[in-house]
Design a protein around this motif. Structure first.
Motif, PDB file in Angstrom:
ATOM      1  N   VAL A  19     -14.850  39.815  21.945  1.00 35.60           N
ATOM      2  CA  VAL A  19     -14.983  40.913  21.910  1.00 35.60           C
ATOM      3  C   VAL A  19     -13.936  42.120  23.078  1.00 35.60           C
ATOM      4  O   VAL A  19     -14.186  43.232  22.798  1.00 35.60           O
ATOM      5  N   ILE A  20     -14.469  41.373  24.519  1.00 39.65           N
ATOM      6  CA  ILE A  20     -14.229  42.244  25.554  1.00 39.65           C
ATOM      7  C   ILE A  20     -12.686  42.426  24.823  1.00 39.65           C
ATOM      8  O   ILE A  20     -11.777  43.805  25.602  1.00 39.65           O
ATOM      9  N   SER A  21     -11.277  41.793  24.546  1.00 42.47           N
ATOM     10  CA  SER A  21      -9.984  42.038  24.671  1.00 42.47           C
ATOM     11  C   SER A  21      -9.703  43.217  23.425  1.00 42.47           C
ATOM     12  O   SER A  21      -8.981  44.281  23.427  1.00 42.47           O
ATOM     13  N   THR A  22     -10.912  42.783  22.326  1.00 40.54           N
ATOM     14  CA  THR A  22     -10.556  44.280  21.432  1.00 40.54           C
ATOM     15  C   THR A  22     -10.824  45.244  21.923  1.00 40.54           C
ATOM     16  O   THR A  22     -10.712  46.369  21.762  1.00 40.54           O
ATOM     17  N   PHE A  23     -11.857  45.146  22.408  1.00 40.28           N
ATOM     18  CA  PHE A  23     -12.628  46.822  23.242  1.00 40.28           C
ATOM     19  C   PHE A  23     -11.438  47.353  23.885  1.00 40.28           C
ATOM     20  O   PHE A  23     -11.693  48.589  24.064  1.00 40.28           O
ATOM     21  N   LYS A  24     -10.998  46.229  24.896  1.00 40.13           N
ATOM     22  CA  LYS A  24     -10.267  46.835  26.177  1.00 40.13           C
ATOM     23  C   LYS A  24      -8.764  47.512  25.166  1.00 40.13           C
ATOM     24  O   LYS A  24      -8.078  48.106  25.850  1.00 40.13           O
ATOM     25  N   THR A  25      -8.354  46.648  24.445  1.00 39.19           N
ATOM     26  CA  THR A  25      -7.030  46.964  23.798  1.00 39.19           C
ATOM     27  C   THR A  25      -6.977  48.611  23.053  1.00 39.19           C
ATOM     28  O   THR A  25      -6.158  49.228  22.914  1.00 39.19           O
ATOM     29  N   LEU A  58      -4.636  38.256  21.998  1.00 36.23           N
ATOM     30  CA  LEU A  58      -5.547  38.318  23.604  1.00 36.23           C
ATOM     31  C   LEU A  58      -6.442  37.550  23.749  1.00 36.23           C
ATOM     32  O   LEU A  58      -7.325  36.550  24.748  1.00 36.23           O
ATOM     33  N   GLY A  59      -7.605  37.599  22.761  1.00 35.85           N
ATOM     34  CA  GLY A  59      -9.015  37.268  22.320  1.00 35.85           C
ATOM     35  C   GLY A  59      -9.129  35.711  21.568  1.00 35.85           C
ATOM     36  O   GLY A  59      -9.935  34.405  22.612  1.00 35.85           O
ATOM     37  N   GLY A  60      -8.688  35.489  20.866  1.00 38.15           N
ATOM     38  CA  GLY A  60      -8.752  34.165  20.485  1.00 38.15           C
ATOM     39  C   GLY A  60      -7.280  33.344  21.147  1.00 38.15           C
ATOM     40  O   GLY A  60      -7.636  31.889  21.515  1.00 38.15           O
ATOM     41  N   VAL A  61      -5.817  33.783  20.400  1.00 40.29           N
ATOM     42  CA  VAL A  61      -4.808  32.199  21.180  1.00 40.29           C
ATOM     43  C   VAL A  61      -4.256  32.835  22.690  1.00 40.29           C
ATOM     44  O   VAL A  61      -5.370  31.458  22.666  1.00 40.29           O
ATOM     45  N   GLN A  62      -4.833  33.688  23.139  1.00 40.24           N
ATOM     46  CA  GLN A  62      -4.922  32.933  24.853  1.00 40.24           C
ATOM     47  C   GLN A  62      -6.139  32.829  24.951  1.00 40.24           C
ATOM     48  O   GLN A  62      -5.479  32.265  25.959  1.00 40.24           O
ATOM     49  N   TYR A  63      -6.833  33.085  24.496  1.00 42.22           N
ATOM     50  CA  TYR A  63      -7.907  31.492  24.985  1.00 42.22           C
ATOM     51  C   TYR A  63      -7.881  30.166  24.483  1.00 42.22           C
ATOM     52  O   TYR A  63      -8.656  29.412  25.324  1.00 42.22           O
ATOM     53  N   ALA A  64      -7.152  30.555  23.265  1.00 43.19           N
ATOM     54  CA  ALA A  64      -6.705  28.458  23.288  1.00 43.19           C
ATOM     55  C   ALA A  64      -5.778  28.325  23.842  1.00 43.19           C
ATOM     56  O   ALA A  64      -5.880  26.901  24.181  1.00 43.19           O
ATOM     57  N   ILE A  65      -4.664  29.378  24.602  1.00 43.45           N
ATOM     58  CA  ILE A  65      -4.110  28.842  25.265  1.00 43.45           C
ATOM     59  C   ILE A  65      -4.222  28.428  26.765  1.00 43.45           C
ATOM     60  O   ILE A  65      -4.642  27.534  27.012  1.00 43.45           O
TER      61      ILE A  65
END
Length: 101
Positions: A19-25, A58-65
């Motif tokens: 949610v944060i990544s979606t909003f800020k992007t 940014l929200g999903g893939v980077q979290y997984a990494i």
């Protein structure tokens, strides 16, 4: 109410990050379109593309990494991050792991 809001990222870290990544992007693209590029009308398709990128990559893939992978690569990083600054300065192994990140 504030204490309940503070618990959201702890209880739902992936959802919070998405949610944060979606909003800020999306907000960043809106800012660029209006302020930097000086557009009078917002290109909503472009903004949706940025929001989608923010959500999934940014929200999903980077979290997984960063969360599981870095947790395995640097298992003592969380303990190091929780230490006060005076203890961090003395922690040579923690500082070395920090440089590795």
């Amino acid at each position: 109410m504030w204490s309940r809001l503070r618990q959201i990222p702890i209880k739902h870290p992936l959802a919070f990050g998405v949610v944060i990544s979606t909003f800020k992007t999306s907000a960043s693209d809106l800012l660029v379109q209006k302020v930097v590029e000086g557009k009078k009308e917002i290109d909503w398709k472009r903004n949706a593309a940025f929001a989608t990128f923010g959500c999934f990559y940014l929200g999903g893939v980077q979290y997984a990494i960063y969360v599981p992978l870095f947790g395995r690569l640097f298992p003592h990083a969380a303990a190091f991050a929780a230490k006060p600054l005076r203890e961090k300065i003395k922690d040579v192994k923690g500082l070395t792991a920090l440089c590795g990140q």
